[in-house]
Scaffold this active site. Structure first.
Site, PDB file in Angstrom:
ATOM      1  N   CYS A   2      69.334 103.982 -49.089  1.00 51.51           N
ATOM      2  CA  CYS A   2      69.817 102.657 -49.502  1.00 51.51           C
ATOM      3  C   CYS A   2      71.178 102.108 -49.348  1.00 51.51           C
ATOM      4  O   CYS A   2      72.107 103.143 -48.928  1.00 51.51           O
ATOM      5  CB  CYS A   2      69.658 102.761 -51.212  1.00 51.51           C
ATOM      6  SG  CYS A   2      68.296 103.346 -51.667  1.00 51.51           S
ATOM      7  N   ARG A  27      70.141  99.251 -44.387  1.00 50.78           N
ATOM      8  CA  ARG A  27      69.991 100.459 -45.002  1.00 50.78           C
ATOM      9  C   ARG A  27      68.616 100.584 -45.926  1.00 50.78           C
ATOM     10  O   ARG A  27      68.185 101.630 -46.407  1.00 50.78           O
ATOM     11  CB  ARG A  27      71.047 101.026 -45.632  1.00 50.78           C
ATOM     12  CG  ARG A  27      72.240 101.287 -44.868  1.00 50.78           C
ATOM     13  CD  ARG A  27      73.505 102.051 -45.532  1.00 50.78           C
ATOM     14  NE  ARG A  27      73.102 103.054 -46.505  1.00 50.78           N
ATOM     15  CZ  ARG A  27      73.230 104.340 -45.858  1.00 50.78           C
ATOM     16  NH1 ARG A  27      73.955 104.334 -44.544  1.00 50.78           N
ATOM     17  NH2 ARG A  27      72.951 105.412 -46.402  1.00 50.78           N
ATOM     18  N   TRP A  74      65.905 101.053 -50.340  1.00 49.54           N
ATOM     19  CA  TRP A  74      64.712 101.537 -49.585  1.00 49.54           C
ATOM     20  C   TRP A  74      63.809 102.490 -50.551  1.00 49.54           C
ATOM     21  O   TRP A  74      64.176 103.687 -50.527  1.00 49.54           O
ATOM     22  CB  TRP A  74      65.311 102.299 -48.436  1.00 49.54           C
ATOM     23  CG  TRP A  74      64.120 102.774 -47.472  1.00 49.54           C
ATOM     24  CD1 TRP A  74      63.793 104.156 -47.488  1.00 49.54           C
ATOM     25  CD2 TRP A  74      63.456 102.185 -46.654  1.00 49.54           C
ATOM     26  NE1 TRP A  74      62.706 104.347 -46.574  1.00 49.54           N
ATOM     27  CE2 TRP A  74      62.487 103.061 -45.798  1.00 49.54           C
ATOM     28  CE3 TRP A  74      63.445 100.690 -46.042  1.00 49.54           C
ATOM     29  CZ2 TRP A  74      61.806 102.608 -44.719  1.00 49.54           C
ATOM     30  CZ3 TRP A  74      62.676 100.428 -44.894  1.00 49.54           C
ATOM     31  CH2 TRP A  74      61.905 101.353 -44.502  1.00 49.54           C
ATOM     32  N   ASN A 100      71.841 106.472 -54.132  1.00 49.91           N
ATOM     33  CA  ASN A 100      71.315 106.729 -52.809  1.00 49.91           C
ATOM     34  C   ASN A 100      70.826 108.167 -52.724  1.00 49.91           C
ATOM     35  O   ASN A 100      71.566 108.991 -52.815  1.00 49.91           O
ATOM     36  CB  ASN A 100      72.025 106.266 -51.942  1.00 49.91           C
ATOM     37  CG  ASN A 100      71.398 106.378 -50.524  1.00 49.91           C
ATOM     38  OD1 ASN A 100      69.997 106.567 -50.352  1.00 49.91           O
ATOM     39  ND2 ASN A 100      72.166 106.344 -49.346  1.00 49.91           N
ATOM     40  N   GLY A 101      69.421 108.372 -52.747  1.00 47.49           N
ATOM     41  CA  GLY A 101      69.032 109.711 -52.417  1.00 47.49           C
ATOM     42  C   GLY A 101      67.904 110.091 -53.234  1.00 47.49           C
ATOM     43  O   GLY A 101      67.246 109.387 -53.699  1.00 47.49           O
ATOM     44  N   GLU A 482      54.171 111.189 -25.922  1.00 43.62           N
ATOM     45  CA  GLU A 482      55.238 110.538 -26.581  1.00 43.62           C
ATOM     46  C   GLU A 482      56.500 110.324 -25.521  1.00 43.62           C
ATOM     47  O   GLU A 482      56.935 109.284 -25.686  1.00 43.62           O
ATOM     48  CB  GLU A 482      55.528 111.539 -27.726  1.00 43.62           C
ATOM     49  CG  GLU A 482      56.583 110.837 -28.772  1.00 43.62           C
ATOM     50  CD  GLU A 482      56.541 109.308 -29.179  1.00 43.62           C
ATOM     51  OE1 GLU A 482      55.489 108.881 -28.833  1.00 43.62           O
ATOM     52  OE2 GLU A 482      57.515 108.817 -29.417  1.00 43.62           O
ATOM     53  N   LYS A 486      58.014 106.537 -24.951  1.00 43.72           N
ATOM     54  CA  LYS A 486      59.479 106.376 -24.779  1.00 43.72           C
ATOM     55  C   LYS A 486      60.069 105.763 -23.629  1.00 43.72           C
ATOM     56  O   LYS A 486      60.876 104.813 -24.006  1.00 43.72           O
ATOM     57  CB  LYS A 486      60.209 107.728 -25.534  1.00 43.72           C
ATOM     58  CG  LYS A 486      60.165 108.093 -26.716  1.00 43.72           C
ATOM     59  CD  LYS A 486      60.554 107.499 -28.126  1.00 43.72           C
ATOM     60  CE  LYS A 486      59.974 106.373 -28.698  1.00 43.72           C
ATOM     61  NZ  LYS A 486      58.424 106.395 -28.982  1.00 43.72           N
ATOM     62  N   GLU A 489      58.610 102.371 -22.960  1.00 46.68           N
ATOM     63  CA  GLU A 489      58.793 101.058 -24.006  1.00 46.68           C
ATOM     64  C   GLU A 489      60.037 100.543 -23.996  1.00 46.68           C
ATOM     65  O   GLU A 489      60.497  99.486 -24.481  1.00 46.68           O
ATOM     66  CB  GLU A 489      58.067 101.293 -25.314  1.00 46.68           C
ATOM     67  CG  GLU A 489      58.995 102.419 -25.967  1.00 46.68           C
ATOM     68  CD  GLU A 489      58.227 102.417 -27.362  1.00 46.68           C
ATOM     69  OE1 GLU A 489      58.104 101.649 -27.933  1.00 46.68           O
ATOM     70  OE2 GLU A 489      58.321 103.774 -27.881  1.00 46.68           O
ATOM     71  N   HIS A 505      43.384 116.862  -9.835  1.00 43.92           N
ATOM     72  CA  HIS A 505      42.163 116.060  -9.847  1.00 43.92           C
ATOM     73  C   HIS A 505      42.507 114.480  -9.547  1.00 43.92           C
ATOM     74  O   HIS A 505      41.702 113.814  -9.940  1.00 43.92           O
ATOM     75  CB  HIS A 505      41.447 116.413 -11.158  1.00 43.92           C
ATOM     76  CG  HIS A 505      40.961 117.715 -11.288  1.00 43.92           C
ATOM     77  ND1 HIS A 505      39.971 118.382 -10.597  1.00 43.92           N
ATOM     78  CD2 HIS A 505      41.543 118.584 -12.198  1.00 43.92           C
ATOM     79  CE1 HIS A 505      39.886 119.696 -11.100  1.00 43.92           C
ATOM     80  NE2 HIS A 505      40.795 119.748 -12.225  1.00 43.92           N
ATOM     81  N   LYS A 604      58.358  95.793 -34.163  1.00 43.72           N
ATOM     82  CA  LYS A 604      58.385  97.082 -34.798  1.00 43.72           C
ATOM     83  C   LYS A 604      57.059  97.383 -35.357  1.00 43.72           C
ATOM     84  O   LYS A 604      56.726  98.472 -35.571  1.00 43.72           O
ATOM     85  CB  LYS A 604      59.684  97.063 -35.894  1.00 43.72           C
ATOM     86  CG  LYS A 604      59.742  98.377 -36.673  1.00 43.72           C
ATOM     87  CD  LYS A 604      60.180  99.575 -35.736  1.00 43.72           C
ATOM     88  CE  LYS A 604      60.153 100.890 -36.262  1.00 43.72           C
ATOM     89  NZ  LYS A 604      60.524 101.807 -35.250  1.00 43.72           N
TER      90      LYS A 604
HETATM   91  C1  AGP Z   1      56.664 103.572 -31.392  1.00 46.26           C
HETATM   92  O1  AGP Z   1      57.758 103.963 -30.204  1.00 46.26           O
HETATM   93  C2  AGP Z   1      56.197 102.317 -30.890  1.00 46.26           C
HETATM   94  N1  AGP Z   1      57.215 100.987 -30.993  1.00 46.26           N
HETATM   95  C3  AGP Z   1      54.639 101.828 -31.458  1.00 46.26           C
HETATM   96  O2  AGP Z   1      53.866 102.780 -30.606  1.00 46.26           O
HETATM   97  C4  AGP Z   1      54.415 102.482 -32.981  1.00 46.26           C
HETATM   98  O3  AGP Z   1      54.517 103.761 -33.119  1.00 46.26           O
HETATM   99  C5  AGP Z   1      52.942 101.920 -33.077  1.00 46.26           C
HETATM  100  O4  AGP Z   1      52.935 100.457 -33.192  1.00 46.26           O
HETATM  101  C6  AGP Z   1      52.381 102.388 -34.332  1.00 46.26           C
HETATM  102  O5  AGP Z   1      53.229 101.568 -35.808  1.00 46.26           O
HETATM  103  P1  AGP Z   1      53.246 102.228 -36.958  1.00 46.26           P
HETATM  104  O6  AGP Z   1      53.596 103.756 -37.087  1.00 46.26           O
HETATM  105  O7  AGP Z   1      54.287 101.406 -37.978  1.00 46.26           O
HETATM  106  O8  AGP Z   1      51.977 101.993 -37.625  1.00 46.26           O
END
Ligand code: AGP
Length: 609
Positions: A2, A27, A74, A100-101, A482, A486, A489, A505, A604
């Site tokens: 927060c 925050r 938060w 905060n905590g 993963e 990263k 994206e 294969h 996001k």
């Molecule tokens: C993560 O790096 C991506 N931006 C994206 O794949 C994200 O993980 C996915 O959209 C799921 O989001 P959520 O965890 O908020 O459901």
């Protein structure tokens, strides 16, 4: 996580508090509030929603107060609402506090205070603070704060305002940031520099155990009952840099927050003797646990990759079938889910529409649902039967890092919890694994320290590359997925994750001189096969970057270079092996001058189908 602000000086407090909260809105932004002392009374204004909502509620009524505290929240304990917003008051509206905590023992403290006649208005852990201060205040604010924090287990940065001491603010700090801004005849408290830069660049950074008293005359610091001095720091960041904690991007800040976030995820969830995982959020009956015939994990993107690691560890330990689906596909296949299926829905935002629809599919089929979310009171968190929060704090960068790693931590804890309660694991083995969990935050810091510079150096090689491969076997393959996401994206470099045994294969046709391949090799039982896969790549002149435990020469000698990890039980390796992947992707995006925090085409939280 927060944002806290406090002010005492000659100027009107409300505008300064509001500005300070706006500068720290990243925050936490689900509710906000201020408390000021006006005409010897505490004036409290709070509002759910963003700080603009609070500003609207204050309207033009900025009053005449020149001392006050503020907070942007938060949520951790207690859903976002007016009543759960900070500041919180004691019974007599004479003390206001922000925090905060996480107060881990707030339930016991609440009971202790209720037995003594205190009445609580909110569902928050924080509200015990002003009531403890009320209990211990007998004319000395510092003494009351000292006694209050002695009762606390957990983390806190807290500031108190008291109507009986109209020209004083008192604060305390453990494991959450709190700084004091030193102005000209005015002083400030804040969670970070972003709130202070427009007023002062000279700050005192409180340390664990510090208690601070500020008046217009200046600052007095205490620690362990003794008066102490702290060095004044002069900060030359601009405000944006301050919001990023001095890092160039939120993503790098959040990668570096991971050790802290992992510690928050762990807090209060492991028994005192480290022999058991204690998830108070769950209340499965022995009969229900016996009835579980399979586990369904559903998520999207990075959360899906966390689910794949979950499949791996859960099947190994629980000996139950675990199916993992991307949410968009799950809803298309009339899934085999019923009341004997435990569904685990993973979502950082708790708002991803595909994942929410999948949750509702599971509900329709009579399945009990555990959500793993980062945003308190999000839609998925609200609709699940149980929710295990990751407590990672707001994740601002679109590319998920600390949310993923804390999702893994929750998945491991949930697996150990189920193993304990299903009688599926040897007690000694569980104890050993659980004690290793405690080491994870420190090991994560080590993994960052060991790889930050190396990842930056290796990213130079990607400047003119248009593709990369990530390979692994078993859990390493889950992390490879993963790592590839990263890189794709945020750097827009095409990357493909592949089960190492599957390369031959077909896809190995794409391997030619200098193609970059990251080879994750943390699982000893699979190492020999991984080494031969790496040798297949070397014979086609690929550039192989190994990712393995420090000291593993068998792997490093067959790779062109290696990113090493600190030693940890290899079943927990995914929590660490993702870190060099995150750093590598980050520096590749920087090298290619991409918009790291807001990559093109992405959001996001994907709340559309
Ligand atoms: C993560 O790096 C991506 N931006 C994206 O794949 C994200 O993980 C996915 O959209 C799921 O989001 P959520 O965890 O908020 O459901």
């Amino acid at each position: 996580m927060c944002g806290i602000i406090g002010y005492i000086g000659p100027r009107l407090a409300v505008p300064i508090l509001l500005e300070g909260l706006k500068a720290q809105e990243y925050r936490g932004y689900d509710s906000a509030g201020v408390a000021v002392l006006e005409n010897d009374e505490i004036r409290l204004i709070r509002s759910q929603g963003k700080i603009a909502m609070l500003e609207e509620r204050i309207g033009g009524e900025i009053g005449s107060a020149t001392i006050g505290i503020g907070h942007t929240r938060w949520a951790t304990h207690g859903r976002p609402s007016d009543i759960n917003s900070h500041p919180h008051l004691d019974c007599k509206n004479e003390i206001a506090m922000v925090h905060n905590g996480i107060i881990e023992n707030f339930v016991e403290l609440r009971e202790w205070l209720t037995e003594r006649g205190h009445v609580f208005a909110s569902q928050t852990d924080t509200e015990v603070l002003p009531h403890l201060m009320e209990h211990y205040y007998h004319g000395d604010l510092v003494e009351a704060m000292t006694q209050t924090v002695e009762r606390l287990h957990g983390s806190y940065a807290t500031v108190a305002l008291c109507k009986h001491e109209p020209r004083k603010l008192v604060a305390a700090r453990r494991d959450n940031p709190l700084i004091i801004g030193l102005g000209e005849g005015e002083y400030f408290f804040a969670s970070d520099m972003a709130a202070l830069i427009q007023y002062t660049r000279d700050v005192l950074i409180l340390q664990n155990g510090d208690i601070a008293l500020i008046t217009e005359e200046g600052v007095t610091l205490y620690n362990d009952g003794k008066q102490i001095e702290r060095e004044v720091h002069h900060i030359d960041w601009d405000r944006t840099a301050a919001q990023k904690g001095g890092y160039e991007h939120f993503m790098l800040k959040e990668i570096n927050e991971q050790p802290w976030a992992l510690g928050q995820t762990l807090k209060g969830r492991i028994s005192g003797d480290a022999s058991a995982v204690d998830l108070k959020e769950l209340d499965f009956s022995p009969e229900y646990l016996k009835s579980i015939q399979k586990i369904a994990i559903v998520a999207c993107g990075t959360a899906y990759h966390a689910g794949l690691v979950g499949k791996n560890i859960m099947e190994k330990m629980l000996r139950l079938p675990v199916e993992v689906d991307v949410a968009s596909e799950f809803q298309t296949r009339d899934p085999l889910v019923d009341r004997h299926t435990l569904s685990i829905i993973i979502s950082q935002s708790g708002e991803t529409l595909d994942t929410l629809i999948a949750l509702r599919e599971c509900r329709k089929r009579g399945s009990k649902i555990v959500a793993i979310c980062n945003v308190v009171d999000s839609t998925i968190a609200r609709e699940a039967d149980y929710v295990l929060y990751t407590w990672a704090g707001p994740e601002i960068a679109v590319a998920s890092t600390k949310a993923y790693i804390t999702q893994l931590m929750v998945i491991y804890m949930l697996t150990f919890y189920l193993a304990q309660h299903m009688g599926k694991a040897d007690h000694a083995e569980l104890r050993s694994l659980i004690s290793q969990l405690y080491r994870v935050p420190e090991a994560a810091q080590l993994a960052i320290d060991m790889n930050d510079a190396r990842a930056q150096e290796l990213s130079q090689r990607m400047k003119d590359q248009s593709s990369a491969f990530f390979i692994g076997r078993g859990m390493d393959h889950c992390v490879a997925l993963e790592g590839a996401l990263k890189l794709k994206e945020i750097s827009y470099i095409h990357a493909e994750a592949y089960a190492a045994g599957e390369l031959k294969h077909g896809t190995i046709a794409l391997i030619e001189k200098d193609v970059v391949v990251l080879a994750l090799t943390t699982q000893s039982a699979l190492q020999a096969k991984m080494i031969s896969n790496i040798q297949e790549l070397q014979s086609r002149d690929a550039f192989v970057i190994g990712v393995t435990m420090e000291g593993n020469e068998a792997v490093s000698k067959v790779c062109d270079t290696t990113l090493f990890l600190p030693q940890i039980d290899e079943r927990l390796a995914p929590i660490l092996s993702v870190i060099p992947m995150q750093l590598f992707a980050y520096y590749c995006a920087v090298v290619k001058d991409c918009n790291v925090d807001q990559p093109r085409n992405l959001a996001k939280s994907v709340t559309v189908l």
